[in-house]
Design an enzyme around this catalytic site. Structure first.
Site, PDB file in Angstrom:
ATOM      1  N   ASP A  32      -6.339   5.318  -0.130  1.00 19.84           N
ATOM      2  CA  ASP A  32      -5.670   5.329  -1.304  1.00 19.84           C
ATOM      3  C   ASP A  32      -5.053   6.431  -1.970  1.00 19.84           C
ATOM      4  O   ASP A  32      -5.780   7.621  -1.985  1.00 19.84           O
ATOM      5  CB  ASP A  32      -7.032   4.529  -2.408  1.00 19.84           C
ATOM      6  CG  ASP A  32      -6.224   3.965  -3.820  1.00 19.84           C
ATOM      7  OD1 ASP A  32      -5.262   3.476  -3.705  1.00 19.84           O
ATOM      8  OD2 ASP A  32      -7.071   4.424  -4.574  1.00 19.84           O
TER       9      ASP A  32
ATOM     10  N   ARG B 147      -3.149   0.776   5.571  1.00 22.24           N
ATOM     11  CA  ARG B 147      -3.686  -0.010   4.527  1.00 22.24           C
ATOM     12  C   ARG B 147      -2.837  -1.418   4.719  1.00 22.24           C
ATOM     13  O   ARG B 147      -1.643  -1.402   4.699  1.00 22.24           O
ATOM     14  CB  ARG B 147      -3.507   0.556   2.927  1.00 22.24           C
ATOM     15  CG  ARG B 147      -4.553   1.391   2.747  1.00 22.24           C
ATOM     16  CD  ARG B 147      -4.373   1.728   1.211  1.00 22.24           C
ATOM     17  NE  ARG B 147      -4.632   0.442   0.362  1.00 22.24           N
ATOM     18  CZ  ARG B 147      -4.838   0.742  -0.853  1.00 22.24           C
ATOM     19  NH1 ARG B 147      -4.614   1.750  -1.572  1.00 22.24           N
ATOM     20  NH2 ARG B 147      -5.149  -0.441  -1.421  1.00 22.24           N
TER      21      ARG B 147
ATOM     22  N   ARG C  42     -10.765   0.312   1.794  1.00 23.50           N
ATOM     23  CA  ARG C  42      -9.509   0.710   2.024  1.00 23.50           C
ATOM     24  C   ARG C  42      -9.677   1.973   2.975  1.00 23.50           C
ATOM     25  O   ARG C  42     -10.343   2.811   2.801  1.00 23.50           O
ATOM     26  CB  ARG C  42      -8.850   1.071   0.730  1.00 23.50           C
ATOM     27  CG  ARG C  42      -9.165   2.074  -0.161  1.00 23.50           C
ATOM     28  CD  ARG C  42      -9.448   1.754  -1.665  1.00 23.50           C
ATOM     29  NE  ARG C  42      -9.106   0.215  -2.017  1.00 23.50           N
ATOM     30  CZ  ARG C  42      -8.108   0.118  -3.007  1.00 23.50           C
ATOM     31  NH1 ARG C  42      -7.734   1.138  -3.373  1.00 23.50           N
ATOM     32  NH2 ARG C  42      -7.952  -1.175  -3.379  1.00 23.50           N
TER      33      ARG C  42
ATOM     34  N   ASP D 117      -3.358   7.948  -5.377  1.00 27.20           N
ATOM     35  CA  ASP D 117      -2.715   7.547  -6.874  1.00 27.20           C
ATOM     36  C   ASP D 117      -2.463   8.831  -7.459  1.00 27.20           C
ATOM     37  O   ASP D 117      -2.549   9.970  -7.107  1.00 27.20           O
ATOM     38  CB  ASP D 117      -3.935   7.382  -7.702  1.00 27.20           C
ATOM     39  CG  ASP D 117      -4.429   6.057  -7.293  1.00 27.20           C
ATOM     40  OD1 ASP D 117      -3.925   5.009  -6.974  1.00 27.20           O
ATOM     41  OD2 ASP D 117      -5.964   6.024  -7.339  1.00 27.20           O
TER      42      ASP D 117
HETATM   43  P1  AMP Z   1      -4.454   0.463  -6.012  1.00 24.46           P
HETATM   44  O1  AMP Z   1      -4.218   0.545  -4.539  1.00 24.46           O
HETATM   45  O2  AMP Z   1      -5.569  -0.541  -6.204  1.00 24.46           O
HETATM   46  O3  AMP Z   1      -4.884   1.755  -6.604  1.00 24.46           O
HETATM   47  O4  AMP Z   1      -3.280  -0.087  -6.588  1.00 24.46           O
HETATM   48  C1  AMP Z   1      -2.084   0.557  -6.361  1.00 24.46           C
HETATM   49  C2  AMP Z   1      -0.866   0.048  -7.330  1.00 24.46           C
HETATM   50  O5  AMP Z   1      -0.888   0.415  -8.508  1.00 24.46           O
HETATM   51  C3  AMP Z   1       0.308   0.516  -6.823  1.00 24.46           C
HETATM   52  O6  AMP Z   1       1.111  -0.564  -6.168  1.00 24.46           O
HETATM   53  C4  AMP Z   1       1.009   0.812  -8.329  1.00 24.46           C
HETATM   54  O7  AMP Z   1       2.241   0.146  -8.457  1.00 24.46           O
HETATM   55  C5  AMP Z   1       0.301   0.748  -9.084  1.00 24.46           C
HETATM   56  N1  AMP Z   1       0.168   2.095 -10.026  1.00 24.46           N
HETATM   57  C6  AMP Z   1       0.069   1.921 -11.398  1.00 24.46           C
HETATM   58  N2  AMP Z   1       0.013   3.464 -11.681  1.00 24.46           N
HETATM   59  C7  AMP Z   1      -0.333   4.110 -10.724  1.00 24.46           C
HETATM   60  C8  AMP Z   1      -0.437   5.425 -10.512  1.00 24.46           C
HETATM   61  N3  AMP Z   1      -0.788   6.366 -11.497  1.00 24.46           N
HETATM   62  N4  AMP Z   1      -0.717   5.837  -9.110  1.00 24.46           N
HETATM   63  C9  AMP Z   1      -0.628   5.032  -8.156  1.00 24.46           C
HETATM   64  N5  AMP Z   1      -0.291   3.655  -8.319  1.00 24.46           N
HETATM   65  C10 AMP Z   1      -0.317   3.347  -9.518  1.00 24.46           C
END
Ligand code: AMP
Length: 151
Positions: free
Chosen positions: A97, A83, A94, A99
């Protein structure tokens, strides 16, 4: 030890392979044991709709990494799997990803890290595979996964 649920999504390249590599990377991380892996499902993109469909799944893990360290490891895995945040737009395509959806019953809202994941309760593509692993899991502030889905 904490139990956490990690959401995985991919919509570029060999999506199944990227998700498999993500799970393998979690498994090989000291301090993380993968408990269960949900089935993977194809979902329509959210936000930027003019992009390939996503493949999504959820894994449950047992971990001794605190939330911040777990997040750092997820970002490291994303980077290792190709990524590039420079060329991506938010909600855009992407390779992978990862989370943190839930981490025990922790509620945390800090710059860069919100738990439970702030959009979990409104995302069927995360709730459905999560329900497959544990329909009684509670999303703090929103109730049991099975009840959120039933609404
Ligand atoms: P995205 O790639 O758009 O999902 O955003 C990733 C960013 O979201 C990361 O750099 C984290 O700092 C932020 N973030 C905030 N809360 C979470 C979470 N629960 N899990 C993963 N990323 C998070």
């Amino acid at each position: 030890m904490a139990v956490a649920f990690i959401g995985l999504g991919a919509n570029l390249g060999d999506r199944r392979r990227s998700i498999g590599a993500g799970v393998a990377a979690l498994e090989s991380t000291p301090g993380i044991t993968v408990l269960r892996v949900s089935t993977l499902r194809e979902t329509e993109p959210v936000g930027v709709v003019d992009q390939p469909r996503f493949l999504n799944g959820v894994v449950s893990i047992e971990t001794r990494l605190p939330p911040r360290e777990l997040l750092a490891r997820l970002l490291e895995i994303e980077a290792a799997l190709g990524r590039s945040r420079d060329t991506e737009t938010r909600y855009g395509p992407r390779v992978i990803d990862l989370d943190i959806l839930l981490y025990d019953d922790v509620v945390l809202d800090e710059p860069g890290l919100t738990i439970p994941h702030p959009r979990l309760h409104e995302r069927p593509f995360a709730l459905e595979p999560l329900a497959e692993l544990d329909p009684d899991a509670v999303v703090p502030g929103h109730g049991r996964v099975r009840d959120i889905l039933a609404e």
